[in-house]
Design an enzyme around this catalytic site. Structure first.
Site, PDB file in Angstrom:
ATOM      1  N   SER A 119      32.588  31.774  28.161  1.00 24.45           N
ATOM      2  CA  SER A 119      33.357  30.960  29.104  1.00 24.45           C
ATOM      3  C   SER A 119      32.997  29.499  28.884  1.00 24.45           C
ATOM      4  O   SER A 119      31.816  29.149  28.848  1.00 24.45           O
ATOM      5  CB  SER A 119      33.034  31.380  30.539  1.00 24.45           C
ATOM      6  OG  SER A 119      33.749  30.588  31.471  1.00 24.45           O
ATOM      7  N   HIS A 133      39.670  24.402  29.084  1.00 29.86           N
ATOM      8  CA  HIS A 133      39.024  25.649  29.484  1.00 29.86           C
ATOM      9  C   HIS A 133      39.295  26.708  28.423  1.00 29.86           C
ATOM     10  O   HIS A 133      40.381  26.754  27.834  1.00 29.86           O
ATOM     11  CB  HIS A 133      39.584  26.124  30.835  1.00 29.86           C
ATOM     12  CG  HIS A 133      39.493  27.608  31.055  1.00 29.86           C
ATOM     13  ND1 HIS A 133      40.557  28.453  30.815  1.00 29.86           N
ATOM     14  CD2 HIS A 133      38.465  28.390  31.479  1.00 29.86           C
ATOM     15  CE1 HIS A 133      40.198  29.689  31.089  1.00 29.86           C
ATOM     16  NE2 HIS A 133      38.940  29.682  31.499  1.00 29.86           N
ATOM     17  N   ASN A 135      38.237  31.044  27.739  1.00 32.58           N
ATOM     18  CA  ASN A 135      37.512  32.246  28.119  1.00 32.58           C
ATOM     19  C   ASN A 135      38.040  33.406  27.288  1.00 32.58           C
ATOM     20  O   ASN A 135      39.252  33.570  27.149  1.00 32.58           O
ATOM     21  CB  ASN A 135      37.688  32.542  29.613  1.00 32.58           C
ATOM     22  CG  ASN A 135      37.026  33.848  30.013  1.00 32.58           C
ATOM     23  OD1 ASN A 135      37.656  34.900  30.003  1.00 32.58           O
ATOM     24  ND2 ASN A 135      35.760  33.780  30.359  1.00 32.58           N
ATOM     25  N   ARG A 137      36.924  37.721  26.724  1.00 36.29           N
ATOM     26  CA  ARG A 137      36.010  38.721  27.265  1.00 36.29           C
ATOM     27  C   ARG A 137      36.501  40.135  26.959  1.00 36.29           C
ATOM     28  O   ARG A 137      37.687  40.372  26.692  1.00 36.29           O
ATOM     29  CB  ARG A 137      35.876  38.563  28.779  1.00 36.29           C
ATOM     30  CG  ARG A 137      37.193  38.721  29.519  1.00 36.29           C
ATOM     31  CD  ARG A 137      37.090  38.335  30.980  1.00 36.29           C
ATOM     32  NE  ARG A 137      38.384  38.381  31.622  1.00 36.29           N
ATOM     33  CZ  ARG A 137      39.254  37.366  31.634  1.00 36.29           C
ATOM     34  NH1 ARG A 137      38.947  36.237  31.016  1.00 36.29           N
ATOM     35  NH2 ARG A 137      40.419  37.480  32.242  1.00 36.29           N
ATOM     36  N   HIS A 197      48.731  25.896  46.972  1.00 37.50           N
ATOM     37  CA  HIS A 197      48.672  24.985  48.115  1.00 37.50           C
ATOM     38  C   HIS A 197      48.998  23.542  47.732  1.00 37.50           C
ATOM     39  O   HIS A 197      49.291  22.730  48.602  1.00 37.50           O
ATOM     40  CB  HIS A 197      47.317  25.074  48.810  1.00 37.50           C
ATOM     41  CG  HIS A 197      46.158  24.598  47.998  1.00 37.50           C
ATOM     42  ND1 HIS A 197      45.461  25.421  47.146  1.00 37.50           N
ATOM     43  CD2 HIS A 197      45.564  23.378  47.906  1.00 37.50           C
ATOM     44  CE1 HIS A 197      44.484  24.736  46.569  1.00 37.50           C
ATOM     45  NE2 HIS A 197      44.526  23.497  47.009  1.00 37.50           N
ATOM     46  N   GLY A 280      27.114  39.615  41.478  1.00 39.48           N
ATOM     47  CA  GLY A 280      25.732  39.180  41.501  1.00 39.48           C
ATOM     48  C   GLY A 280      25.257  38.416  40.297  1.00 39.48           C
ATOM     49  O   GLY A 280      24.054  38.309  40.050  1.00 39.48           O
TER      50      GLY A 280
END
Length: 297
Positions: A119, A133, A135, A137, A197, A280
């Site tokens: 990332s 950006h 990424n 995976r 938004h 986590g």
């Protein structure tokens, strides 16, 4: 089958580490090359490295990775390139997040998972150089596997030439793996990187894909590798083009406001941020994408 996927996991994790290494080397070389123009008076930036560790709910080992962050460079005001390979058991909240997008056979009965990827988020010193950006995976459960990722360009000061060149490299990289991939994954990026938004996109797009599984692991892995390899050819020429451009206070202001938009998106909508925090992973690594400075009107 289990042994085969253990080998595939190792191959994928090794590839993501290689991609991380090649990008960090190229970015540090760019820092060394910037000897004229705004920021050239600063010391050349270097990545600071820190091992990250994920702890399982029972306190045991659950994998980790390498957090690589450069701060205060000549070209890169802040850039992070993180790589990880984590595993364990998905908690109910994380399971619900995944199954809301797709059906994953057997996940409730056996909620083990494994995930690895790289990332990257780069926030540039010069407002004329676009933020970016990346990424890529791989995700595995006993009942399913898939690849995901993509890259998108986030200029504070948009330039049609830069946008066109960035997309052209991605289009060519996708074309070798299927004529439909670029238009499909470009459209997905336009939808995914939209900020509801604010009623606007966070940048000028790129490609985004998730849940990519054609049934042919080798072909899907090769496509994900092609996306990773396309990143430097897509991005570095834009940095070269803009890094010596003088900027004004108004340019810097526009950059900081745009960074505020980027931060809003990553904290409110980004799937990777949510999943990393829910499972986590090291919060500093998960939140590495946030800019060093930003402002809101």
């Amino acid at each position: 089958m289990t042994e085969m996927f253990e080998q595939r996991k190792a191959r994928a994790a090794d590839w993501f580490r290689e991609l991380r290494d090649s990008i960090c080397t190229a970015f540090e070389a760019m820092e060394d090359a910037h000897t004229d123009g705004p920021g050239a008076e600063l010391p050349a930036g270097r990545f600071a490295l820190r091992e990250t560790q994920r702890t399982a709910s029972d306190g045991g080992d659950a994998g980790g990775g390498l957090m690589s962050v450069m701060r205060g460079g000549r070209v890169f005001e802040k850039v992070g390139v993180n790589v990880s390979a984590v595993f364990g058991t998905l908690e109910p909240r994380a399971r619900r997040s995944l199954t809301a997008r797709k059906e994953i056979p057997g996940l409730e009965e056996d909620p083990r998972f494994w995930a690895s990827g790289v990332s990257l988020v780069a926030h540039m010193r010069n407002p004329h150089v676009p933020a970016v950006h990346l990424n890529t995976r791989m995700f595995w459960t006993p009942g399913a596997w898939w690849f995901g990722g993509g890259t998108d360009l986030n200029p504070a000061l948009e330039r049609d030439e830069d946008t066109a060149d960035f997309h052209a490299v991605l289009r060519d990289a996708c074309a070798a793996h299927g004529a439909d991939l670029y238009p499909r994954y470009k459209a997905w990026a336009d939808e995914y990187f939209f900020v509801p938004h604010r009623k606007r996109a966070r940048g000028v797009g790129g490609i985004f894909y998730d849940d990519h599984n054609t049934g042919d692991w080798e072909a899907d892995f090769a496509f994900t590798q092609a996306v990773g390899r396309a990143f430097l050819p897509a991005f570095l020429p834009l940095v070269e083009r803009r890094r010596q451009t003088p900027w004004t206070d108004a340019d810097r202001d526009a950059q900081l406001v745009h960074r505020g938009l980027y931060a809003e998106y990553n904290l409110v909508y980004d799937r990777g941020t949510k999943f990393g925090l829910e499972t986590g992973h090291d919060p500093d690594a998960v939140l590495m994408s946030l800019p060093p400075l930003a402002k809101w009107i």
